[in-house]
Design a protein around this motif. Structure first.
Motif, PDB file in Angstrom:
ATOM      1  N   THR A  50       0.683  -1.227  -0.136  1.00  8.87           N
ATOM      2  CA  THR A  50       0.095  -0.336   0.103  1.00  8.87           C
ATOM      3  C   THR A  50       1.190   0.605   0.321  1.00  8.87           C
ATOM      4  O   THR A  50       0.439   2.491  -0.633  1.00  8.87           O
ATOM      5  CB  THR A  50      -0.364   0.203   1.381  1.00  8.87           C
ATOM      6  OG1 THR A  50      -1.484  -1.102   0.646  1.00  8.87           O
ATOM      7  CG2 THR A  50      -2.222   1.289   0.833  1.00  8.87           C
ATOM      8  N   HIS A  53       2.348   1.588  -3.347  1.00 10.90           N
ATOM      9  CA  HIS A  53       0.647   1.748  -4.334  1.00 10.90           C
ATOM     10  C   HIS A  53       0.473   3.329  -3.924  1.00 10.90           C
ATOM     11  O   HIS A  53       0.057   3.749  -5.267  1.00 10.90           O
ATOM     12  CB  HIS A  53      -0.582   1.279  -4.116  1.00 10.90           C
ATOM     13  CG  HIS A  53      -1.738   0.768  -4.620  1.00 10.90           C
ATOM     14  ND1 HIS A  53      -2.857   0.497  -5.543  1.00 10.90           N
ATOM     15  CD2 HIS A  53      -2.961   2.359  -4.286  1.00 10.90           C
ATOM     16  CE1 HIS A  53      -3.378   0.881  -6.066  1.00 10.90           C
ATOM     17  NE2 HIS A  53      -3.998   1.765  -5.465  1.00 10.90           N
ATOM     18  N   TYR A 100      -1.468   0.780  -8.651  1.00  5.56           N
ATOM     19  CA  TYR A 100      -1.595  -0.696  -8.862  1.00  5.56           C
ATOM     20  C   TYR A 100       0.075  -1.140  -9.561  1.00  5.56           C
ATOM     21  O   TYR A 100       0.013  -2.549  -9.531  1.00  5.56           O
ATOM     22  CB  TYR A 100      -2.609  -1.140  -9.582  1.00  5.56           C
ATOM     23  CG  TYR A 100      -3.980  -1.735  -8.714  1.00  5.56           C
ATOM     24  CD1 TYR A 100      -4.143  -2.741  -7.751  1.00  5.56           C
ATOM     25  CD2 TYR A 100      -5.255  -0.630  -8.317  1.00  5.56           C
ATOM     26  CE1 TYR A 100      -4.676  -3.072  -7.001  1.00  5.56           C
ATOM     27  CE2 TYR A 100      -5.943  -0.688  -7.955  1.00  5.56           C
ATOM     28  CZ  TYR A 100      -5.969  -2.099  -6.912  1.00  5.56           C
ATOM     29  OH  TYR A 100      -6.884  -2.401  -6.097  1.00  5.56           O
ATOM     30  N   THR A 101       0.077  -0.038 -10.690  1.00  2.00           N
ATOM     31  CA  THR A 101       1.351  -0.334 -11.147  1.00  2.00           C
ATOM     32  C   THR A 101       2.552  -0.436 -10.991  1.00  2.00           C
ATOM     33  O   THR A 101       3.189  -0.952 -11.229  1.00  2.00           O
ATOM     34  CB  THR A 101       1.366   0.430 -12.868  1.00  2.00           C
ATOM     35  OG1 THR A 101       0.937   1.649 -12.507  1.00  2.00           O
ATOM     36  CG2 THR A 101       0.001   0.096 -14.068  1.00  2.00           C
ATOM     37  N   PRO A 183      -2.688  -7.773  -5.737  1.00  2.00           N
ATOM     38  CA  PRO A 183      -3.592  -7.293  -5.854  1.00  2.00           C
ATOM     39  C   PRO A 183      -4.366  -6.657  -6.742  1.00  2.00           C
ATOM     40  O   PRO A 183      -5.849  -6.654  -6.448  1.00  2.00           O
ATOM     41  CB  PRO A 183      -1.971  -5.541  -5.449  1.00  2.00           C
ATOM     42  CG  PRO A 183      -1.825  -5.460  -4.145  1.00  2.00           C
ATOM     43  CD  PRO A 183      -0.933  -7.486  -5.265  1.00  2.00           C
ATOM     44  N   ALA A 184      -4.164  -7.416  -8.081  1.00  2.00           N
ATOM     45  CA  ALA A 184      -4.897  -7.280  -9.326  1.00  2.00           C
ATOM     46  C   ALA A 184      -5.672  -7.740  -8.893  1.00  2.00           C
ATOM     47  O   ALA A 184      -6.991  -7.996  -9.424  1.00  2.00           O
ATOM     48  CB  ALA A 184      -3.706  -6.850 -10.591  1.00  2.00           C
ATOM     49  N   LEU A 187      -8.393  -7.042  -6.720  1.00  2.00           N
ATOM     50  CA  LEU A 187      -9.253  -5.945  -7.528  1.00  2.00           C
ATOM     51  C   LEU A 187     -10.465  -7.030  -8.132  1.00  2.00           C
ATOM     52  O   LEU A 187     -11.880  -6.752  -8.475  1.00  2.00           O
ATOM     53  CB  LEU A 187      -8.570  -5.177  -7.894  1.00  2.00           C
ATOM     54  CG  LEU A 187      -9.547  -4.207  -8.921  1.00  2.00           C
ATOM     55  CD1 LEU A 187      -9.997  -3.043  -7.341  1.00  2.00           C
ATOM     56  CD2 LEU A 187      -8.862  -3.067  -9.369  1.00  2.00           C
ATOM     57  N   SER A 199     -13.271   1.705  -7.284  1.00  2.00           N
ATOM     58  CA  SER A 199     -11.851   1.723  -7.767  1.00  2.00           C
ATOM     59  C   SER A 199     -11.039   2.100  -8.812  1.00  2.00           C
ATOM     60  O   SER A 199     -11.325   2.243  -9.444  1.00  2.00           O
ATOM     61  CB  SER A 199     -11.704   0.015  -8.228  1.00  2.00           C
ATOM     62  OG  SER A 199     -11.676  -0.568  -9.309  1.00  2.00           O
ATOM     63  N   ASP A 200      -9.667   2.153  -8.826  1.00  2.00           N
ATOM     64  CA  ASP A 200      -8.469   2.904  -9.372  1.00  2.00           C
ATOM     65  C   ASP A 200      -9.430   1.759 -11.567  1.00  2.00           C
ATOM     66  O   ASP A 200      -8.799   2.980 -12.058  1.00  2.00           O
ATOM     67  CB  ASP A 200      -7.296   2.351  -9.531  1.00  2.00           C
ATOM     68  CG  ASP A 200      -6.633   3.200  -8.827  1.00  2.00           C
ATOM     69  OD1 ASP A 200      -7.424   4.031  -7.392  1.00  2.00           O
ATOM     70  OD2 ASP A 200      -5.385   2.443  -8.364  1.00  2.00           O
ATOM     71  N   PHE A 219      -2.818  -3.714 -15.862  1.00  2.00           N
ATOM     72  CA  PHE A 219      -2.453  -3.904 -14.331  1.00  2.00           C
ATOM     73  C   PHE A 219      -1.536  -5.042 -14.133  1.00  2.00           C
ATOM     74  O   PHE A 219      -1.017  -5.290 -14.024  1.00  2.00           O
ATOM     75  CB  PHE A 219      -4.114  -4.167 -12.813  1.00  2.00           C
ATOM     76  CG  PHE A 219      -4.318  -2.450 -13.203  1.00  2.00           C
ATOM     77  CD1 PHE A 219      -2.977  -1.639 -13.779  1.00  2.00           C
ATOM     78  CD2 PHE A 219      -5.823  -2.042 -12.200  1.00  2.00           C
ATOM     79  CE1 PHE A 219      -4.122   0.293 -13.706  1.00  2.00           C
ATOM     80  CE2 PHE A 219      -6.243  -1.257 -12.029  1.00  2.00           C
ATOM     81  CZ  PHE A 219      -6.070  -0.082 -12.715  1.00  2.00           C
ATOM     82  N   SER A 223       1.843  -5.679 -14.047  1.00  2.00           N
ATOM     83  CA  SER A 223       2.948  -7.163 -12.694  1.00  2.00           C
ATOM     84  C   SER A 223       3.367  -8.155 -13.054  1.00  2.00           C
ATOM     85  O   SER A 223       4.348  -9.004 -12.257  1.00  2.00           O
ATOM     86  CB  SER A 223       1.512  -6.929 -11.654  1.00  2.00           C
ATOM     87  OG  SER A 223       0.238  -7.568 -12.197  1.00  2.00           O
TER      88      SER A 223
END
Length: 237
Positions: A50, A53, A100-101, A183-184, A187, A199-200, A219, A223
């Motif tokens: 986080t 992020h 996220y990236t 995280p992706a 999500l 969300s983003d 995303f 990743s």
């Protein structure tokens, strides 16, 4: 600090350090997996993801000319970065897409530094980024989290020996690469259940009129490609 001391520190910063043994690289990989895969440990270690992020949001906001007003980190591992500027346009899109990236791309950059033998440089750059982020933190939990994380980097950078520094640096980069993937998927699962409406990916969908699923695919692509590329660099010792 005299000239010779400053020169010595500079030489250490820009110089190269020997690669650790392969078993150290593999051991740090296993250690990173051990705190990313189990749900109980991930609930704690995700705080570090986080930080990356929200730091990504904040850094790109500044780079695109927006005014960064504050960052908040919460105990449930969520976060919020607030910036002022046009609520549309390329600056807002890049800022929203940076969260996220950021962790996997930071991991990829860290892997590139380690592949070049720049262990000390990686530790100092990470410390500097955490100090800069601390200035923008606007809640007590967030400040404590960043201080503890930054303090760990400072202690390792100044007091640990070369072997410990190398192991720590490799563990951090493995963690960013592996922790940047999960995280992706989380999500994606939330969106499949009808949650995470703000969300983003969904914000980006409203900004660009491109389906949120395509942003989620981006995303995933960033990743996973970072993990593959960074992992190859780390294993070439």
């Amino acid at each position: 600090m005299d000239t010779s001391t400053a020169s010595s520190l500079w030489d250490e910063l820009v110089g190269t350090q020997p690669d650790p043994d392969l078993w150290v690289v593999l051991a740090t990989l296993v250690a990173a997996l051990a705190i990313v895969v189990p749900h109980a440990l991930w609930r704690i270690s995700r705080n570090a993801i986080t930080i990356a992020h929200e730091g990504g949001h904040g850094l790109v906001a500044l780079l695109t000319g927006r005014t960064l007003t504050g960052i908040r980190l919460h105990s449930d591992t969520s976060g919020l970065t607030v910036s002022k500027g046009k609520p549309y346009g390329i600056g807002m899109i890049l800022t929203a897409s940076a969260g996220y990236t950021a962790p996997p791309l930071l991991g990829l950059g860290g892997a590139a530094l380690l592949a070049a033998g720049r262990i000390t440089l990686l530790l100092w750059v990470a410390t500097a980024l955490l100090v800069a982020m601390l200035v923008m933190i606007r809640n007590a939990y967030g400040a404590l989290t960043v201080i503890l994380t930054g303090g760990t980097f400072v202690v390792v950078s100044w007091l640990a020996g070369p072997q410990v520094q190398a192991a720590f640096a490799y563990a951090v980069v493995w963690f960013l690469l592996l922790g940047g993937v999960r995280p992706a998927f989380e999500l994606q699962a939330k969106r499949a259940r009808g949650g995470a409406g703000d969300s983003d990916a969904d914000q980006l969908s409203r900004l660009t009129h491109v389906p949120g699923g395509l942003w989620l695919f981006l995303f995933h692509a960033v990743s996973l490609c970072s993990l593959i590329g960074g992992g190859r660099w780390l294993l070439e010792v």
